[in-house]
Design an enzyme around this catalytic site. Structure first.
Site, mmCIF file in Angstrom:
data_model
loop_
_atom_site.group_PDB
_atom_site.id
_atom_site.type_symbol
_atom_site.label_atom_id
_atom_site.label_comp_id
_atom_site.label_asym_id
_atom_site.label_seq_id
_atom_site.Cartn_x
_atom_site.Cartn_y
_atom_site.Cartn_z
ATOM 1 N N GLY A 220 0.821 -1.198 0.000
ATOM 2 C CA GLY A 220 0.000 0.000 0.000
ATOM 3 C C GLY A 220 0.857 1.251 0.000
ATOM 4 O O GLY A 220 2.087 1.187 0.154
ATOM 5 N N GLY A 222 2.088 5.394 1.005
ATOM 6 C CA GLY A 222 2.193 6.352 2.099
ATOM 7 C C GLY A 222 3.115 5.957 3.241
ATOM 8 O O GLY A 222 3.793 4.926 3.219
ATOM 9 N N CYS A 247 5.426 -5.587 1.830
ATOM 10 C CA CYS A 247 5.664 -4.157 1.639
ATOM 11 C C CYS A 247 5.084 -3.321 2.787
ATOM 12 O O CYS A 247 5.628 -3.350 3.880
ATOM 13 C CB CYS A 247 5.126 -3.714 0.276
ATOM 14 S SG CYS A 247 5.874 -2.175 -0.305
ATOM 15 N N ASN A 289 8.598 -1.451 -4.663
ATOM 16 C CA ASN A 289 7.945 -0.145 -4.774
ATOM 17 C C ASN A 289 7.648 0.362 -3.370
ATOM 18 O O ASN A 289 6.580 0.107 -2.823
ATOM 19 C CB ASN A 289 6.659 -0.250 -5.598
ATOM 20 C CG ASN A 289 5.914 1.074 -5.639
ATOM 21 O OD1 ASN A 289 6.463 2.120 -5.309
ATOM 22 N ND2 ASN A 289 4.655 1.036 -6.031
ATOM 23 N N HIS A 332 8.163 -7.451 -3.494
ATOM 24 C CA HIS A 332 6.897 -8.000 -3.993
ATOM 25 C C HIS A 332 7.092 -9.390 -4.590
ATOM 26 O O HIS A 332 7.493 -9.522 -5.753
ATOM 27 C CB HIS A 332 6.295 -7.070 -5.056
ATOM 28 C CG HIS A 332 5.743 -5.812 -4.496
ATOM 29 N ND1 HIS A 332 4.408 -5.666 -4.169
ATOM 30 C CD2 HIS A 332 6.333 -4.648 -4.174
ATOM 31 C CE1 HIS A 332 4.203 -4.448 -3.677
ATOM 32 N NE2 HIS A 332 5.363 -3.814 -3.683
ATOM 33 N N GLU A 334 4.856 -11.334 -5.530
ATOM 34 C CA GLU A 334 3.882 -11.498 -6.623
ATOM 35 C C GLU A 334 4.326 -10.750 -7.871
ATOM 36 O O GLU A 334 3.711 -10.882 -8.940
ATOM 37 C CB GLU A 334 2.497 -11.021 -6.187
ATOM 38 C CG GLU A 334 2.222 -9.534 -6.322
ATOM 39 C CD GLU A 334 2.983 -8.663 -5.336
ATOM 40 O OE1 GLU A 334 3.018 -7.433 -5.545
ATOM 41 O OE2 GLU A 334 3.560 -9.199 -4.358
#
Length: 360
Positions: A220, A222, A247, A289, A332, A334
């Site tokens: 997610g 922020g 993450c 990310n 990640h 995935e």
């Protein structure tokens, strides 16, 4: 139409707008992936950000209906060196320009993306605005707008508003949606799991009510410290069922266990980051990310052990917990976009559930 990127330090890049013409303000970040721009655009972790792709030619295989990680683009803006206007791919249904225009996302092409990336690497991530020439009347006024830009708890902007259910014959998984990528769901369904997706606002009691076999915490956007409600929920879930976090889910779990997080200078965004699995003594190429990391000195070594490290900068990429059936990773597994080298972690999650049930 002529357009500009104006950074908070006053740096200006001149290029041409594409997608929806207009003005947009956000946090400017860069992604080093050579492909996968459609997955990048639709990754909820980019909520509130203007993404610059470092690879020079973007859009050459168009846009299709398969390679999406959420229902719509999540970025605030998109920057490329050269936009391909005539894509060639059998799955393509429209150009990147048409896709962004249809979804009202502002793009900028023709700037020196190498120079922009160097600025962000040297000075850190900055806020900025993409603005057309006819809108740029007062630079100081625009700089004031850029510097005043904030985004608080974007998780609430991207999470599902209601529980979603995907049928399966295997284990029942409660998946907490903090801004999840659809390939997490696909990865679980490919392992025959039954998946319930819960909003980020769901309570621990609501999650446990379905009697899940395992719990996943998604990625997610922020600052993880903004998610105080979610941190408290995770505290109540730890130890109840086997858990696996990715993450943001990785960061929130660490905070729930008393550790600390800090913002990285320019983050890790791309699909070519080497990460070492310490137990296996193997290094994998991963998709990443994120803009935050866990502070190693803040770990409680009696309950937390580092399982993965980033081979570029030595930051923590994974933690295993000794006081509960629980592990988390920063990258990640995935992927999408990126290599599938670390998909084995989903299998380890299933094995952890197996062990948990056999020991009852």
């Amino acid at each position: 139409m002529k357009a500009f990127l104006l950074l908070e330090d006053g740096t200006i890049f001149e290029g041409n707008s594409f997608g929806m013409e207009g003005k947009v303000v956000g946090e400017v970040v860069f992604n080093t992936g050579m492909t996968g721009y459609q997955e990048v655009l639709t990754d909820p972790s980019y909520c509130g950000q203007i993404v610059c792709m470092t690879y020079p030619l973007i859009g050459n295989y168009g846009v299709n209906i398969d390679d999406i990680e959420s229902l719509k683009p999540q970025v605030k803006g998109f920057i490329v060196r050269e936009l391909c206007k005539t894509p060639s791919n059998w799955r393509s249904i429209e150009t990147l320009n048409e896709y962004l225009k249809r979804n009202e996302i502002t793009g900028l092409e023709g700037i020196d993306t190498r120079a922009l990336t160097r600025i962000l690497r040297d000075n850190g991530t900055m806020k900025g605005t993409i603005i057309t020439a006819e809108q740029l009347e007062n630079i100081q006024e625009e700089l004031s707008n850029v510097n005043s830009y904030t985004i608080n708890n974007p998780v609430l902007q991207v999470t599902t508003k209601e529980i979603k259910h995907y049928k399966g014959e295997g284990y029942k998984i409660a998946l907490m949606d903090y801004g999840l990528k659809q390939n997490i769901v696909r990865s679980l369904l490919n392992r025959d799991c039954e998946v319930y997706i819960f909003p980020a606002t769901a309570t621990a009691e609501e999650v446990l009510k379905i009697e899940p076999d395992g719990i996943m915490l998604s990625n997610g956007p922020g600052d993880p410290k903004d998610c105080q409600f979610q941190i408290e929920t995770i505290k109540k879930l730890i130890g109840k069922k086997p858990m696996f976090g990715i993450c943001l889910g990785h960061q929130l779990t660490a905070l729930a266990n008393g550790a600390n997080t800090v913002k990285l200078k320019y983050g890790h965004r791309g699909c070519n980051h080497p990460v070492k699995d310490i137990a296996k003594d193997l290094t994998y190429i991963t998709s990443q990310n994120h803009g935050y990391t866990i502070v190693e000195e803040s770990l409680d070594r009696e309950t937390m052990t580092v399982s993965h490290i980033n081979m570029n900068d030595g930051t923590i990429e994974g933690i295993k917990y000794k006081n509960a059936p629980l592990f988390t990773v920063q990258f990640h597994p995935e992927a999408s976009p990126g290599p599938g080298d670390t998909a084995y972690l989903f299998d380890e999650f299933i094995k952890m559930i197996d062990y948990s049930k056999s020991s009852i």
